[in-house]
Design a protein around this motif. Sequence first.
Motif, short mmCIF file in Angstrom:
data_model
loop_
_atom_site.label_atom_id
_atom_site.label_comp_id
_atom_site.label_asym_id
_atom_site.label_seq_id
_atom_site.Cartn_x
_atom_site.Cartn_y
_atom_site.Cartn_z
N ALA A 151 5.58 -15.08 -10.34
CA ALA A 151 6.80 -15.43 -9.61
C ALA A 151 6.62 -15.20 -8.11
N GLU A 152 7.48 -15.84 -7.33
CA GLU A 152 7.52 -15.56 -5.90
C GLU A 152 8.32 -14.27 -5.69
N TRP A 153 7.73 -13.32 -4.96
CA TRP A 153 8.41 -12.07 -4.66
C TRP A 153 9.07 -12.19 -3.28
N VAL A 154 10.30 -11.74 -3.20
CA VAL A 154 11.03 -11.79 -1.94
C VAL A 154 11.22 -10.36 -1.44
N PRO B 224 2.04 -8.81 -5.54
CA PRO B 224 2.49 -10.20 -5.71
C PRO B 224 1.35 -11.20 -5.53
N ALA B 225 1.50 -12.34 -6.17
CA ALA B 225 0.59 -13.47 -5.95
C ALA B 225 1.21 -14.47 -4.98
N ARG B 226 2.54 -14.48 -4.90
CA ARG B 226 3.26 -15.33 -3.97
C ARG B 226 4.35 -14.50 -3.30
N LEU B 227 4.62 -14.81 -2.03
CA LEU B 227 5.48 -13.95 -1.24
C LEU B 227 6.40 -14.77 -0.33
N GLY C 231 13.36 -18.26 -11.27
CA GLY C 231 13.37 -18.23 -9.81
C GLY C 231 12.67 -17.03 -9.22
N PRO C 232 12.80 -16.86 -7.90
CA PRO C 232 12.14 -15.74 -7.21
C PRO C 232 12.67 -14.39 -7.65
N VAL C 233 11.89 -13.35 -7.38
CA VAL C 233 12.26 -11.98 -7.72
C VAL C 233 12.45 -11.20 -6.42
N ALA C 234 13.62 -10.65 -6.22
CA ALA C 234 13.86 -9.77 -5.07
C ALA C 234 13.25 -8.40 -5.37
N VAL C 235 12.51 -7.86 -4.40
CA VAL C 235 11.80 -6.59 -4.61
C VAL C 235 12.01 -5.70 -3.39
N ASP C 236 12.21 -4.43 -3.65
CA ASP C 236 12.35 -3.44 -2.58
C ASP C 236 11.82 -2.11 -3.12
N ARG D 196 15.46 -7.73 -8.67
CA ARG D 196 16.58 -8.55 -9.14
C ARG D 196 16.09 -9.98 -9.31
N ARG D 197 16.46 -10.58 -10.46
CA ARG D 197 16.09 -11.97 -10.73
C ARG D 197 17.21 -12.66 -11.52
#
Length: 422
Positions: A110-113, A131-134, A59-64, A83-84
């Motif tokens: 992955a989609e980065w959130v 990221p490639a996807r956001l 799934g998506p990856v939470a990023v901060d 977090r994933r």
Amino acid sequence: MSTDPQPLEDAVPAGAAAEDSAAEDTATPLLAPRDGLPPVVETSTALVAYADALAAGTGPVAVDAERASGYRYGQRAYLVQLRRAGAGTGLIDPVPLPDLSVLQAAIADAEWVLHAANQDLPSLAEIGLVPARLFDTELAARLAGLPRVGLGAVVESLLGFRLEKGHSAADWSTRPLPEDWLVYAALDVEVLVDLRDALAALLEEQGKTEWARQEFDAILAAGPPAPKADPWRRTSGMHGLRSRRQLGMLRSLWQARDDLARRRDVAPGRVLPDAAMVSAVQADPANEGALLELPVFRGRANRKLVSTWFGALTRGRELPETELPLHSKPGDGPPPVNRWADRDPAAAARLKAARAGLAQVSEQWSVPVENLLSPDLVRRLMWTPPTPADTDAVATALRAGGAREWQVGLTGELLTDAIAQG
């Protein structure tokens, strides 16, 4: 995926403020990460292990990212949180780990959130994380018509959790990082993917999924922001300087401060406050002794630097007239709006009509006006409309100005009508 949006007649119902207050009373406080506080990743071995876990996650990856704005020079990331599902939370210290390529490789597809991605993407790019996807949860909240779009407010509204505040403006270059800061950092990504899912469902319900996709793609396509022209003009209080000579002195002093701040890796305002620079220019001291009589410059640190500051003032004072800065930086856009009525009444009428039409569309679809279309693009189009000003020409001009297709579809016709009224 829905591609035929329907208007929202009442996206923010009456009594929303009271509901928000009630939500604050009933929200569950998030006080600790659900899996416990993970150790900070600060060795290559630990980094590779967490990268492997990320790659195996789903799934998506939470990023901060946490910076040290106001303390250090620039916008460097001093902590990266991820977090994933299947990998848990990782707190990465990029100071001892300048090469994060193994992390990038693990989540590249992955989609980065992120929340307010434009704030963090430049600092992440500096350490090789792109990221490639956001999915930007702040922008999604705007498109969904939520009345408050800060992370804490959106989490509380959609998920029923209350995030603790307190360390966002801390000096994240501090080492070792205090445990309560790390807890705060871990909680910032704790429910970010859950929030993404809730917002995605809301956008789908409203028929705005495609709008959001176009917005996220535009953020990625834009890349890092270009350096600002004449950054010294952002000095607070410089409106009190009247002559070009004073502006030249301020620019010289600003450059001296910036050079010193960069070398010391200290925020420029901590080296010398903006107010002190403006005061020094206004006082125009005849010698170093006179400069030392001014507030701030009397301090021990600036007494040691008095020759640096006075030398900068002197260089600005001695500049040839031809090298002095103009009162305002040259621009390629239209004049200030408050001058339109005198300079071009027809353009002023066009802009008034355009703003009225955009306000109606904003209310109809519950999207902020500034997210419907860039205000600068609207001004440019109304000041210099295409010829002929038909719907196709207006749409072409909007696309050339960076408007996304959903924006062109919503605003093209009303802007064409506004041009016809001028």
